[in-house]
Design a protein around this motif. Structure first.
Motif, PDB file in Angstrom:
ATOM      1  N   HIS A  96       0.814  -1.221   0.000  1.00 53.28           N
ATOM      2  CA  HIS A  96       0.000   0.000   0.000  1.00 53.28           C
ATOM      3  C   HIS A  96       0.846   1.270   0.000  1.00 53.28           C
ATOM      4  O   HIS A  96       0.317   2.364  -0.207  1.00 53.28           O
ATOM      5  N   LEU A  97       2.170   1.143   0.225  1.00 59.41           N
ATOM      6  CA  LEU A  97       3.054   2.308   0.269  1.00 59.41           C
ATOM      7  C   LEU A  97       4.035   2.356  -0.903  1.00 59.41           C
ATOM      8  O   LEU A  97       4.890   3.252  -0.951  1.00 59.41           O
ATOM      9  N   ILE A  98       3.936   1.438  -1.845  1.00 59.64           N
ATOM     10  CA  ILE A  98       4.793   1.476  -3.027  1.00 59.64           C
ATOM     11  C   ILE A  98       4.532   2.766  -3.801  1.00 59.64           C
ATOM     12  O   ILE A  98       3.378   3.184  -3.954  1.00 59.64           O
ATOM     13  N   ASN A  99       5.592   3.387  -4.290  1.00 57.47           N
ATOM     14  CA  ASN A  99       5.442   4.595  -5.109  1.00 57.47           C
ATOM     15  C   ASN A  99       5.236   4.151  -6.559  1.00 57.47           C
ATOM     16  O   ASN A  99       6.148   4.203  -7.392  1.00 57.47           O
ATOM     17  N   TYR A 100       4.029   3.715  -6.846  1.00 55.28           N
ATOM     18  CA  TYR A 100       3.728   3.152  -8.166  1.00 55.28           C
ATOM     19  C   TYR A 100       3.947   4.173  -9.278  1.00 55.28           C
ATOM     20  O   TYR A 100       4.434   3.830 -10.364  1.00 55.28           O
ATOM     21  N   ARG A 101       3.577   5.419  -9.046  1.00 55.18           N
ATOM     22  CA  ARG A 101       3.735   6.432 -10.088  1.00 55.18           C
ATOM     23  C   ARG A 101       5.212   6.640 -10.425  1.00 55.18           C
ATOM     24  O   ARG A 101       5.582   6.735 -11.602  1.00 55.18           O
ATOM     25  N   ALA A 102       6.062   6.706  -9.413  1.00 55.91           N
ATOM     26  CA  ALA A 102       7.493   6.858  -9.670  1.00 55.91           C
ATOM     27  C   ALA A 102       8.038   5.645 -10.411  1.00 55.91           C
ATOM     28  O   ALA A 102       8.832   5.787 -11.361  1.00 55.91           O
ATOM     29  N   ASN A 103       7.636   4.450 -10.009  1.00 61.72           N
ATOM     30  CA  ASN A 103       8.112   3.233 -10.666  1.00 61.72           C
ATOM     31  C   ASN A 103       7.792   3.239 -12.162  1.00 61.72           C
ATOM     32  O   ASN A 103       8.656   2.979 -13.008  1.00 61.72           O
ATOM     33  N   VAL A 104       6.538   3.515 -12.487  1.00 63.44           N
ATOM     34  CA  VAL A 104       6.117   3.474 -13.886  1.00 63.44           C
ATOM     35  C   VAL A 104       6.730   4.636 -14.662  1.00 63.44           C
ATOM     36  O   VAL A 104       7.153   4.481 -15.816  1.00 63.44           O
ATOM     37  N   ALA A 105       6.821   5.805 -14.036  1.00 62.95           N
ATOM     38  CA  ALA A 105       7.445   6.947 -14.702  1.00 62.95           C
ATOM     39  C   ALA A 105       8.913   6.662 -15.010  1.00 62.95           C
ATOM     40  O   ALA A 105       9.428   7.074 -16.063  1.00 62.95           O
ATOM     41  N   ALA A 106       9.593   5.947 -14.119  1.00 65.20           N
ATOM     42  CA  ALA A 106      10.993   5.592 -14.363  1.00 65.20           C
ATOM     43  C   ALA A 106      11.124   4.648 -15.554  1.00 65.20           C
ATOM     44  O   ALA A 106      12.024   4.794 -16.387  1.00 65.20           O
ATOM     45  N   LEU A 107      10.222   3.670 -15.648  1.00 61.28           N
ATOM     46  CA  LEU A 107      10.235   2.765 -16.802  1.00 61.28           C
ATOM     47  C   LEU A 107      10.003   3.535 -18.096  1.00 61.28           C
ATOM     48  O   LEU A 107      10.693   3.314 -19.104  1.00 61.28           O
TER      49      LEU A 107
END
Length: 235
Positions: free
Chosen positions: A53-64
């Protein structure tokens, strides 16, 4: 560029020459591992320190996206609700239901300068990538519908009965948030699920997880399969 996104039990890739790289995004910095044609992203961190629930999903996908990733396979540990995917099985997810509650940062489009966008999800997963995966591994099961809860707690028996009634086959805590953002970023996606337990109240009274040795064997099998499916179109 292609990517493998790993989760529980899959937070490293052995046998591949990948360099740890930190990518800055408007949503935060992301540490991932980059090779000539392949990126590996451990969604919980390489030390598995970030709860779902605390994963920074937006940062992860933006990095990809910043690295030019066009195709990604996400690997998801799940609990089995139906017999579509039993503990120890690997399968391809066909669709998802999101009951995570909406508190997560799950979209790039929050109004203002980022605009408003309603991303279509009638075709969640990439057909061509799915067909390549199935051709390489005909034994893969149809994992069916994934229901995404918020976590980090596991689900109650009553919740699992409700999800079963809704037509859900497996349960996890990350896929819906991640896949929605990948769709917004225009990254073609496939979800590979592997079951590590029966969900609460299914088949047995208590949750019982498969062993570490079996998880390690499944991890090796899945990562090799992902590499072949992703890089086959680059050769």
């Amino acid at each position: 560029m292609k990517a493998i996104i790993g989760g529980t039990g899959v937070d490293s890739l052995e046998g591949l020459t990948l360099k740890k790289t930190v990518v800055g995004t408007p949503y935060g910095k992301v540490a991932l591992f980059v090779g000539d044609d392949l990126v590996f992203l451990p969604r919980h961190g390489s030390d598995h320190s970030v709860p779902p629930h605390l994963i920074n999903y937006r940062a992860n996908v933006a990095a990809l996206a910043a690295l030019g990733v066009q195709e990604a396979v996400g690997i998801y540990a799940v609990g089995s609700i139906s017999k579509a995917l039993e503990p120890g099985d690997i399968g391809i997810v066909s669709d998802f239901i999101d009951v995570s509650g909406g508190a997560r940062e799950h979209t790039f489009h929050i109004g203002g300068s980022s605009g408003v966008r309603h991303c279509a999800m009638d075709e969640v997963f990439d057909v061509a990538l799915s067909n390549r995966m199935k051709a390489l591994a005909p034994y893969l099961k149809d994992a069916g519908v994934y229901v995404c809860t918020n976590g980090p707690r596991l689900e109650t028996k009553a919740e699992i009965r409700m999800f079963a009634h809704m037509g859900c086959d497996v349960v996890g805590m990350t896929l819906a948030t991640e896949v929605g953002l990948l769709a917004e970023a225009g990254i073609r996606t496939l979800a590979l699920a592997y079951s590590i337990n029966w969900a609460a109240g299914v088949e047995q009274a208590n949750v019982s997880f498969i062993g570490d040795a079996q998880i390690e064997a499944l991890k090796e099998q899945m990562t090799q399969l992902c590499c072949k499916a992703l890089l086959i179109s680059s050769n």
